[in-house]
Design an enzyme around this catalytic site. Sequence first.
Site, PDB file in Angstrom:
ATOM      1  N   GLY A 166       0.825  -1.202   0.000  1.00  0.00           N
ATOM      2  CA  GLY A 166       0.000   0.000   0.000  1.00  0.00           C
ATOM      3  C   GLY A 166       0.859   1.252   0.000  1.00  0.00           C
ATOM      4  N   SER A 167       0.349   2.274   0.638  1.00  0.00           N
ATOM      5  CA  SER A 167       0.997   3.580   0.548  1.00  0.00           C
ATOM      6  C   SER A 167       2.365   3.631   1.208  1.00  0.00           C
ATOM      7  CB  SER A 167       0.111   4.634   1.190  1.00  0.00           C
ATOM      8  OG  SER A 167      -1.144   4.633   0.558  1.00  0.00           O
ATOM      9  N   THR A 168       2.686   2.663   2.068  1.00  0.00           N
ATOM     10  CA  THR A 168       4.022   2.724   2.674  1.00  0.00           C
ATOM     11  C   THR A 168       5.091   2.632   1.598  1.00  0.00           C
ATOM     12  OG1 THR A 168       3.962   0.347   3.027  1.00  0.00           O
ATOM     13  CG2 THR A 168       3.349   1.735   4.894  1.00  0.00           C
ATOM     14  N   LYS A 191       5.197   4.268  -0.958  1.00  0.00           N
ATOM     15  CA  LYS A 191       5.445   5.576  -1.553  1.00  0.00           C
ATOM     16  C   LYS A 191       6.800   6.149  -1.137  1.00  0.00           C
ATOM     17  CE  LYS A 191       0.593   6.636  -2.152  1.00  0.00           C
ATOM     18  NZ  LYS A 191      -0.601   7.119  -1.453  1.00  0.00           N
TER      19      LYS A 191
END
Lengths: 488, 469
Positions: A216-218, A220
């Site tokens: 997920g966004s981690t 990024k």
Amino acid sequence: MNKPLRRIAIFCGLLVLALLVRTNWLQYVQADDLNTNSKNRRVLIERYAAERGNIIVDGKPITGSVETNDTDFKFKRTYVNGPMWAPVTGYASQAFDANQIEKLEDGILTGNSDQLFFDRTMAMFTGDKKKGGNVVTTLNGAAQKAAYEGLGSKKGAVAAIDPQTGKILALASTPSYDPTTFAGYGASDEKAWNALERDKNKPKLNRALREVYPPGSTFKVVTAAAALEHGVIDDIDAATDTPEPYILPNTTRPMVNHANGCKNASLMKALEVSCNSVFAKLGDEVGRDKMLETAQKFGFNDPEIDTPVRAAASVYDKNMDRPGNALSSIGQFNTATTPLQMAMVAAAIANDGKLMKPYMIDQLETPKLDVIKKTEPQEMSRPLSQKNAQLLQKMMENVVESPNGTGGKAKIDNVTVGGKTGTAQHGENNSKNPYAWFISYAKTADGSPVAVAVVVEDSEAKRDDITGGGLAGPIARDVMKAVLDSKK
Amino acid sequence: MSVVTNTTTIGAIEAPSRRNTELMLLAFAVIIPVFAYINVGLALDGKLPAGVLGYGVGLGLLAGVAHLAVRKFAKYADPLLLPLAALLNGLGLVMIWRLDQSPRLIQRAEKLFGGFSPDAPKQLLYSAIGIGLFVGVLMLLKDHRILQRYTYISMAAALVLLILPVFFPAVNGAKIWISLGPFTIQPGEFAKIIIAIFFSGYLMVKRDALALASRRFMGLYLPRGRDLGPILMVWAMSILILVFETDLGTSLLFFGLFVIMLYVATERTSWIVFGLLMSAVGAVGVASFEPHVQQRVDFWLNPFAEETWRQSEQIGQALMSFGSGGTLGTGLGQGDSDLIGFAANSDFILSTFGEEMGLAGMMAFLLLYGLIVERGVRTALAARDPFGKLLAIGLSGAFAIQVFVVAGGVMGLIPLTGMTMPFVAYGGSSVIANWALIGILIRISDTARRPAPAPAPSPDAEMTQVVRP
């Protein structure tokens, strides 16, 4: 009659010779094969013949041995706080073999390793009983406790690393199991084992090392690191040229943002509120190969991350197309990672760009506590420059500090904390509850003592309430706090 | 060096009897097992075993009695046979005692039979009876040629002994036992000696007929039917044993014994060809419909196969014992050969030697057997009468085949058959019969090595003086 007699003598000689050849074949040529035969109970008998050495955390054993009155296995393994430590120790069962440290360091623990040859020889002269050596781990009991209790009844995992050395400080996985329950070979052990095997929650799975999740966004932060490293972004506060909505390259599919204000948001802002559009576009601009390069420097696609328990390889797809790469850049599509891998990402950033090889065995000791082997911290790679690492730190700290930031729950008073949340959708059409992620690090004047990754797989909470910051953030904070407190 | 010479004018110089050599070797044959016994005790309990004095004295006494008997009744006998047998017997006793101490075997016995009784004291008793029989043979059998008189009685006795077990219930799948009240006897062990006596007697008489009265056919000499009869009978017998008693080992032993003796008696290679052909036909024939035999072959080829592991485990365990022993062994008392469980101290005792004494010990051990066979063959070569030659080669050949079949089976060289390792394996019949076998060999070697009696003074001596003119 003497001629046939002589021939018979030769015949008898050949019979004896055949036996001599055969015994050489069995006892010299085939000996190793026979000794490692899976049906050879001697391996097991030997494993429990003497008091087995212990696995040590904070100077105290987390394992033990009890004497039994069994003829085959004189000792049985016991575990202190088994479920909490199971992802570290593994198990050693008389009926079901052993795994993880119990298996990998079996030679030291049983005392049979060649490294203990001298001790064995000395013990022979002094008449001491044979005893196994100890395995001293790098783990931090308080951090492990915080991680395990933080996860509680939720399904998930925590991995915490000391960024400066690579020492693994916590490795928790829930639901867990108690290796004591099947340490023997009786009926109750078999029942316990079978129940674990059938459990659909897979309690025996070491989620911290062996399960891969969509990050997920981690992820990024990896994309941000790649963008900085490859010169796509120089100024993290400069506005990016990001439309709203952003259409994935070569498709008509818009990249949905859950945050507001992502249009032309700066990198700083985009990480703070977790803009999908900005990072998808950034990943596309960096390009698949350069994204891959950075991801691999962080440890992705490495099938041999041995701590020494081998972690599953995290994945950044090498062959995907442009839209796939853009989706992967925000931690979706094929991207998958172990909690350990995300802890390594946070650790590399916290350690100013230097990634240390994660390890959890500090040293091996003889039964007399002499050190046989000490693991020296080892640099694994440099995924990003010091300057870029500090830029990323600034952004991650902003995620925690800023009032709009998603990581506010990880705040610790008087300590600098950087973090990144993630909410990874999964299941067909994202039908299942998403995984809540949180990666973070704490920093003091002496650099960063801890980086942690938390994933909560499935919780009782309603779908809308699941966010990385809300569920996983507090666990990460408690783990960091435990490490910081134990340093005082 | 003294040289035996016989002339009419010089009396015979006595050949060295070598009895003192035998005594020295016997001392070693007693001391080595005593050390082994102490070693086991130290390894298992860390202290001298309580019975070491009794054991040493007992073994010493038995060896001493046997030695005195040889000194008195077989002065010129081969000096190696008795010490070799005594050493093997002593080592076997130590091993059986060592396995008696195994908690694993004790627990197994308690679970299966509700109690455990050690085998070593019984084996010591059997050894004493065996040595008693050995002394008896030397005392009563003044000359081995007396046995010739009992050729056909031997045949009858052997047949009875071999057929009797059919009427008794099978023990562990093989009908090789006769039970008389509390005693069980394995008649095959005794039958091997008696049948060797029969063959020697029969072949000594018929050897010329068998060798010469034959037609040449395709390069082979085919004997006449009436001479071939008894041979075919023995072949049929050995197959019948195989079928009805499911005793692979004994049938192989008898057939091999007969082929060897036929070959020696007739000096015709064709007999070996016949023998091999017949045994091949028999073995294939039986194997094609006898599941027990097929199973043995299966286990031999795939001892570790998953499907048969429950049944073939013993063979696999034996192989792993040997592997575990490695080059130098685990040391007496420190192995896990008792994992073999059933028959660990009888059919499978060799595995314990293999594991605890290692390759080095096994080589020495096999050479001890090789030496016994070699001394037996030497006795046959030295024997002056055809009956003695045949009997000596028959007995030593049987001994060699038995060792090969048992050791080869346990080591996975050939399919496993249920026979005992002479002298070391636990079992009364085996020890007693093998001591009798050694007794007969010693008797033959005594006759063979005994110097020829000095010629009687010639009554014509006076008359043939040179008369001077």
